[in-house]
Design an enzyme around this catalytic site. Structure first.
Site, PDB file in Angstrom:
ATOM      1  N   GLU A   1       0.826  -1.207   0.000  1.00  0.00           N
ATOM      2  CA  GLU A   1       0.000   0.000   0.000  1.00  0.00           C
ATOM      3  C   GLU A   1       0.860   1.256   0.000  1.00  0.00           C
ATOM      4  OE1 GLU A   1      -3.411  -2.555   2.281  1.00  0.00           O
ATOM      5  OE2 GLU A   1      -2.286  -1.042   3.407  1.00  0.00           O
TER       6      GLU A   1
ATOM      7  N   GLU B   1       4.137 -10.713   0.625  1.00  0.00           N
ATOM      8  CA  GLU B   1       2.712 -10.437   0.511  1.00  0.00           C
ATOM      9  C   GLU B   1       2.337 -10.240  -0.955  1.00  0.00           C
ATOM     10  OE1 GLU B   1       0.937  -8.533   4.362  1.00  0.00           O
ATOM     11  OE2 GLU B   1       2.128  -7.042   3.318  1.00  0.00           O
TER      12      GLU B   1
ATOM     13  N   GLY C   1      -6.308  -8.336   1.152  1.00  0.00           N
ATOM     14  CA  GLY C   1      -7.648  -7.772   1.318  1.00  0.00           C
ATOM     15  C   GLY C   1      -8.648  -8.207   0.268  1.00  0.00           C
TER      16      GLY C   1
ATOM     17  N   SER D   1      -4.544 -12.152   3.045  1.00  0.00           N
ATOM     18  CA  SER D   1      -5.808 -12.813   3.407  1.00  0.00           C
ATOM     19  C   SER D   1      -5.590 -14.061   4.265  1.00  0.00           C
ATOM     20  CB  SER D   1      -6.615 -13.160   2.144  1.00  0.00           C
ATOM     21  OG  SER D   1      -6.976 -11.987   1.447  1.00  0.00           O
TER      22      SER D   1
END
Length: 303
Positions: free
Chosen positions: A144, A214, A220, A260
Protein backbone atom coordinates in the site's frame (compact mmCIF):
# COMPACT_ATOMS: atom_id res chain seq x y z
CA UNK A 1 19.64 -32.13 -5.31
CA UNK A 2 23.10 -33.08 -4.09
CA UNK A 3 24.60 -32.90 -0.67
CA UNK A 4 26.78 -29.91 -1.46
CA UNK A 5 23.67 -27.97 -2.54
CA UNK A 6 22.11 -28.48 0.88
CA UNK A 7 24.93 -26.75 2.70
CA UNK A 8 23.61 -23.42 1.35
CA UNK A 9 20.79 -23.72 3.87
CA UNK A 10 22.63 -25.04 6.95
CA UNK A 11 22.92 -22.27 9.59
CA UNK A 12 26.32 -22.10 11.22
CA UNK A 13 24.83 -22.55 14.68
CA UNK A 14 22.76 -25.63 13.85
CA UNK A 15 24.87 -28.26 15.59
CA UNK A 16 22.21 -30.96 15.56
CA UNK A 17 22.84 -31.77 11.89
CA UNK A 18 25.59 -34.31 11.40
CA UNK A 19 26.58 -35.29 7.89
CA UNK A 20 27.79 -38.85 7.53
CA UNK A 21 27.23 -39.34 3.83
CA UNK A 22 30.05 -38.32 1.52
CA UNK A 23 29.24 -39.55 -1.94
CA UNK A 24 27.60 -36.31 -3.01
CA UNK A 25 28.09 -36.83 -6.72
CA UNK A 26 27.02 -40.46 -6.80
CA UNK A 27 23.89 -40.72 -8.94
CA UNK A 28 22.83 -44.18 -7.72
CA UNK A 29 19.29 -44.67 -6.53
CA UNK A 30 20.53 -45.36 -3.02
CA UNK A 31 22.36 -42.05 -2.81
CA UNK A 32 19.35 -40.14 -4.13
CA UNK A 33 17.14 -41.74 -1.44
CA UNK A 34 19.63 -40.88 1.27
CA UNK A 35 19.89 -37.30 0.06
CA UNK A 36 16.10 -36.96 -0.12
CA UNK A 37 15.75 -38.12 3.49
CA UNK A 38 18.62 -35.87 4.53
CA UNK A 39 17.13 -32.81 2.83
CA UNK A 40 13.74 -33.47 4.43
CA UNK A 41 15.18 -33.67 7.95
CA UNK A 42 17.47 -30.72 7.25
CA UNK A 43 14.57 -28.50 6.22
CA UNK A 44 12.63 -29.46 9.36
CA UNK A 45 15.62 -28.87 11.64
CA UNK A 46 16.41 -25.51 10.06
CA UNK A 47 12.78 -24.33 10.19
CA UNK A 48 12.54 -25.31 13.86
CA UNK A 49 15.59 -23.13 14.57
CA UNK A 50 13.65 -20.04 13.41
CA UNK A 51 11.12 -18.67 15.90
CA UNK A 52 7.61 -18.49 14.47
CA UNK A 53 6.45 -14.89 14.03
CA UNK A 54 2.93 -13.47 13.79
CA UNK A 55 2.37 -9.78 13.16
CA UNK A 56 -0.93 -7.94 13.13
CA UNK A 57 -1.08 -4.92 10.83
CA UNK A 58 -4.12 -2.91 11.93
CA UNK A 59 -3.61 -0.44 9.04
CA UNK A 60 -5.85 2.64 9.51
CA UNK A 61 -8.04 0.82 12.02
CA UNK A 62 -9.88 0.94 14.39
CA UNK A 63 -11.92 4.14 14.43
CA UNK A 64 -11.31 5.05 18.07
CA UNK A 65 -8.92 4.65 20.97
CA UNK A 66 -11.61 2.76 22.89
CA UNK A 67 -11.85 0.20 20.11
CA UNK A 68 -8.08 -0.21 20.09
CA UNK A 69 -8.19 -0.85 23.84
CA UNK A 70 -10.82 -3.53 23.24
CA UNK A 71 -8.52 -5.26 20.75
CA UNK A 72 -5.67 -5.18 23.26
CA UNK A 73 -7.94 -6.53 26.01
CA UNK A 74 -8.76 -9.53 23.82
CA UNK A 75 -5.05 -10.23 23.32
CA UNK A 76 -4.20 -9.63 26.98
CA UNK A 77 -6.70 -12.22 28.19
CA UNK A 78 -5.99 -14.85 25.53
CA UNK A 79 -3.89 -17.98 25.91
CA UNK A 80 -1.14 -17.47 23.33
CA UNK A 81 1.60 -19.77 22.11
CA UNK A 82 4.63 -18.73 24.16
CA UNK A 83 6.98 -20.03 21.44
CA UNK A 84 5.61 -17.57 18.86
CA UNK A 85 6.83 -13.97 18.64
CA UNK A 86 3.80 -11.67 18.44
CA UNK A 87 3.89 -8.08 17.20
CA UNK A 88 0.99 -5.71 16.52
CA UNK A 89 1.07 -2.53 14.43
CA UNK A 90 -1.74 -0.12 15.34
CA UNK A 91 -1.99 3.38 13.85
CA UNK A 92 0.83 5.60 15.12
CA UNK A 93 -1.61 7.69 17.18
CA UNK A 94 -2.25 4.66 19.39
CA UNK A 95 1.29 3.31 19.78
CA UNK A 96 2.24 5.05 23.03
CA UNK A 97 -1.10 4.67 24.88
CA UNK A 98 -1.35 1.00 23.90
CA UNK A 99 2.19 0.35 25.10
CA UNK A 100 1.02 1.06 28.63
CA UNK A 101 -1.86 -1.43 28.30
CA UNK A 102 -0.32 -4.31 26.32
CA UNK A 103 0.98 -7.46 27.98
CA UNK A 104 4.76 -7.79 28.07
CA UNK A 105 5.07 -10.73 25.67
CA UNK A 106 3.48 -8.81 22.77
CA UNK A 107 5.56 -6.15 21.02
CA UNK A 108 4.55 -3.05 19.08
CA UNK A 109 5.45 -1.94 15.58
CA UNK A 110 4.97 1.29 13.67
CA UNK A 111 3.44 0.98 10.21
CA UNK A 112 5.96 3.30 8.56
CA UNK A 113 8.90 5.63 9.24
CA UNK A 114 10.94 8.17 7.28
CA UNK A 115 14.69 7.96 6.72
CA UNK A 116 15.56 11.26 8.44
CA UNK A 117 15.97 11.54 12.25
CA UNK A 118 14.16 14.92 12.38
CA UNK A 119 13.36 17.98 10.31
CA UNK A 120 10.72 19.69 8.15
CA UNK A 121 8.93 16.53 6.97
CA UNK A 122 5.27 17.16 7.71
CA UNK A 123 3.29 14.06 8.60
CA UNK A 124 6.29 11.75 8.99
CA UNK A 125 7.64 9.81 11.97
CA UNK A 126 11.35 9.24 12.41
CA UNK A 127 13.11 6.05 13.50
CA UNK A 128 14.73 8.04 16.34
CA UNK A 129 11.29 9.02 17.65
CA UNK A 130 10.15 5.40 17.61
CA UNK A 131 13.25 4.29 19.50
CA UNK A 132 12.68 7.04 22.06
CA UNK A 133 9.09 5.82 22.49
CA UNK A 134 10.44 2.25 22.97
CA UNK A 135 8.68 0.90 19.89
CA UNK A 136 10.95 -1.94 18.69
CA UNK A 137 9.62 -2.68 15.17
CA UNK A 138 8.61 -0.84 12.02
CA UNK A 139 6.88 -2.12 8.87
CA UNK A 140 8.53 -0.90 5.66
CA UNK A 141 7.78 -1.45 1.98
CA UNK A 142 4.16 -2.52 2.37
CA UNK A 143 2.43 -2.75 -1.00
CA UNK A 144 0.00 0.00 0.00
CA UNK A 145 2.96 2.31 0.57
CA UNK A 146 4.50 1.26 -2.75
CA UNK A 147 1.32 1.64 -4.80
CA UNK A 148 -0.77 4.38 -3.13
CA UNK A 149 2.17 6.54 -2.03
CA UNK A 150 4.55 5.61 -4.85
CA UNK A 151 7.42 4.47 -2.66
CA UNK A 152 10.18 2.95 -4.77
CA UNK A 153 12.36 0.03 -3.76
CA UNK A 154 15.25 2.47 -3.44
CA UNK A 155 13.29 4.61 -0.97
CA UNK A 156 12.31 1.51 0.99
CA UNK A 157 16.00 0.59 1.11
CA UNK A 158 16.88 4.05 2.45
CA UNK A 159 14.22 3.73 5.12
CA UNK A 160 15.43 0.26 6.04
CA UNK A 161 19.01 1.46 6.46
CA UNK A 162 17.88 4.38 8.63
CA UNK A 163 15.60 2.18 10.75
CA UNK A 164 18.35 -0.35 11.45
CA UNK A 165 20.77 2.43 12.36
CA UNK A 166 18.28 3.92 14.86
CA UNK A 167 18.20 0.99 15.89
CA UNK A 168 14.85 -0.61 15.05
CA UNK A 169 13.91 -4.07 13.84
CA UNK A 170 12.24 -4.12 10.41
CA UNK A 171 9.36 -6.07 8.91
CA UNK A 172 10.29 -5.72 5.23
CA UNK A 173 7.41 -6.30 2.81
CA UNK A 174 7.78 -7.51 -0.77
CA UNK A 175 5.41 -9.02 -3.31
CA UNK A 176 4.10 -9.10 -6.85
CA UNK A 177 0.89 -7.96 -8.53
CA UNK A 178 -1.53 -10.38 -10.19
CA UNK A 179 -0.27 -9.43 -13.66
CA UNK A 180 3.32 -9.99 -12.61
CA UNK A 181 2.42 -13.45 -11.30
CA UNK A 182 0.48 -14.32 -14.44
CA UNK A 183 3.48 -13.20 -16.51
CA UNK A 184 5.74 -15.52 -14.52
CA UNK A 185 7.68 -12.63 -12.94
CA UNK A 186 7.11 -13.38 -9.24
CA UNK A 187 10.74 -14.31 -8.50
CA UNK A 188 12.07 -11.45 -10.62
CA UNK A 189 9.90 -8.85 -8.84
CA UNK A 190 10.67 -10.11 -5.33
CA UNK A 191 14.39 -10.30 -6.05
CA UNK A 192 14.35 -6.79 -7.51
CA UNK A 193 12.66 -5.39 -4.43
CA UNK A 194 15.17 -7.19 -2.21
CA UNK A 195 18.18 -6.22 -4.31
CA UNK A 196 17.74 -2.53 -3.47
CA UNK A 197 17.90 -3.42 0.23
CA UNK A 198 20.78 -5.87 -0.19
CA UNK A 199 22.81 -3.05 -1.75
CA UNK A 200 22.70 -0.91 1.41
CA UNK A 201 22.94 -3.54 4.16
CA UNK A 202 25.70 -5.59 5.73
CA UNK A 203 25.30 -9.30 6.41
CA UNK A 204 24.82 -8.76 10.15
CA UNK A 205 21.90 -6.40 9.47
CA UNK A 206 19.71 -9.25 8.26
CA UNK A 207 19.47 -10.60 11.82
CA UNK A 208 17.19 -7.65 12.58
CA UNK A 209 14.88 -8.11 9.58
CA UNK A 210 11.77 -10.20 9.06
CA UNK A 211 10.77 -10.49 5.40
CA UNK A 212 7.03 -10.46 4.74
CA UNK A 213 6.10 -11.91 1.36
CA UNK A 214 2.71 -10.44 0.51
CA UNK A 215 1.38 -11.08 -2.99
CA UNK A 216 -0.45 -7.85 -3.80
CA UNK A 217 -3.30 -9.75 -5.46
CA UNK A 218 -4.06 -11.55 -2.19
CA UNK A 219 -4.11 -8.54 0.17
CA UNK A 220 -7.65 -7.77 1.32
CA UNK A 221 -9.17 -9.63 -1.62
CA UNK A 222 -10.11 -12.87 0.11
CA UNK A 223 -7.82 -14.66 -2.32
CA UNK A 224 -4.83 -16.44 -0.87
CA UNK A 225 -1.83 -18.12 -2.42
CA UNK A 226 -1.99 -21.89 -2.06
CA UNK A 227 0.42 -23.34 0.45
CA UNK A 228 2.44 -24.72 -2.47
CA UNK A 229 2.59 -21.31 -4.20
CA UNK A 230 3.62 -19.57 -0.99
CA UNK A 231 6.24 -22.21 -0.17
CA UNK A 232 7.73 -22.00 -3.68
CA UNK A 233 8.12 -18.22 -3.43
CA UNK A 234 9.51 -18.36 0.10
CA UNK A 235 12.04 -20.97 -0.98
CA UNK A 236 13.00 -18.78 -3.97
CA UNK A 237 13.53 -15.80 -1.65
CA UNK A 238 15.72 -17.87 0.67
CA UNK A 239 17.71 -19.21 -2.29
CA UNK A 240 18.25 -15.69 -3.62
CA UNK A 241 19.47 -14.45 -0.23
CA UNK A 242 21.91 -17.35 0.04
CA UNK A 243 23.57 -16.06 -3.12
CA UNK A 244 23.12 -12.29 -2.62
CA UNK A 245 23.97 -12.16 1.11
CA UNK A 246 25.16 -15.45 2.62
CA UNK A 247 23.96 -18.98 3.32
CA UNK A 248 23.87 -18.24 7.04
CA UNK A 249 21.69 -15.15 6.58
CA UNK A 250 19.38 -17.07 4.23
CA UNK A 251 18.90 -20.00 6.59
CA UNK A 252 18.32 -17.91 9.71
CA UNK A 253 16.09 -15.11 8.42
CA UNK A 254 12.37 -15.44 9.00
CA UNK A 255 10.20 -15.18 5.91
CA UNK A 256 6.53 -14.74 6.78
CA UNK A 257 3.45 -14.81 4.55
CA UNK A 258 0.75 -12.14 4.26
CA UNK A 259 -2.33 -11.98 2.08
CA UNK A 260 -5.81 -12.81 3.41
CA UNK A 261 -4.43 -15.06 6.16
CA UNK A 262 -7.21 -16.29 8.43
CA UNK A 263 -8.04 -19.02 10.92
CA UNK A 264 -9.15 -21.37 8.15
CA UNK A 265 -5.95 -21.34 6.10
CA UNK A 266 -3.19 -20.54 8.62
CA UNK A 267 -2.53 -24.08 9.83
CA UNK A 268 -1.92 -25.51 6.37
CA UNK A 269 0.32 -22.58 5.46
CA UNK A 270 2.26 -22.96 8.71
CA UNK A 271 3.28 -26.53 7.85
CA UNK A 272 5.46 -25.37 4.95
CA UNK A 273 9.19 -25.47 5.81
CA UNK A 274 10.01 -21.98 4.53
CA UNK A 275 6.95 -20.19 5.95
CA UNK A 276 8.01 -18.81 9.34
CA UNK A 277 4.82 -17.02 10.28
CA UNK A 278 2.32 -14.45 9.08
CA UNK A 279 1.69 -10.74 8.66
CA UNK A 280 -2.05 -10.50 9.20
CA UNK A 281 -4.26 -7.64 8.02
CA UNK A 282 -8.04 -7.69 8.45
CA UNK A 283 -8.08 -10.84 10.58
CA UNK A 284 -5.86 -9.15 13.18
CA UNK A 285 -8.90 -7.04 14.11
CA UNK A 286 -11.00 -10.13 14.81
CA UNK A 287 -11.00 -12.83 17.52
CA UNK A 288 -9.59 -15.32 14.98
CA UNK A 289 -6.23 -13.53 15.30
CA UNK A 290 -5.74 -15.68 18.43
CA UNK A 291 -6.12 -18.84 16.32
CA UNK A 292 -3.56 -17.55 13.83
CA UNK A 293 -1.07 -16.81 16.62
CA UNK A 294 -1.59 -20.36 17.89
CA UNK A 295 -1.31 -21.98 14.45
CA UNK A 296 1.83 -23.94 15.41
CA UNK A 297 0.91 -24.67 19.01
CA UNK A 298 -0.71 -28.08 18.52
CA UNK A 299 2.09 -29.21 16.20
CA UNK A 300 4.65 -28.44 18.93
CA UNK A 301 2.63 -30.31 21.52
CA UNK A 302 2.72 -33.45 19.35
CA UNK A 303 6.54 -33.35 19.09
Amino acid sequence: MYLYDLFAYVPSGLTSVVVVYGAARNRTRRSERVLTRFSHHLLISTAMARQFFVGGNFKMNPDSHQQSLALVKTLNTAELDSATEVVIAPPSLYLIPLKAELRNDIQLSAQNAYFKPSGAFTGEISPAQLVDAQIPYVILGHSERRTLFHETSELVAQKTRAALDAPLKVILCIGETLKEREDGKTAEVCQGQLQAVVAVLKEADWNKIVIAYEPVWAIGTGKVATSAQAQETHADIRSYLSKAVSSNAASSIRIIYGGSVNAANCKELSTQPDIDGFLVGGASLKPEFIDIINAKKHDRQRL
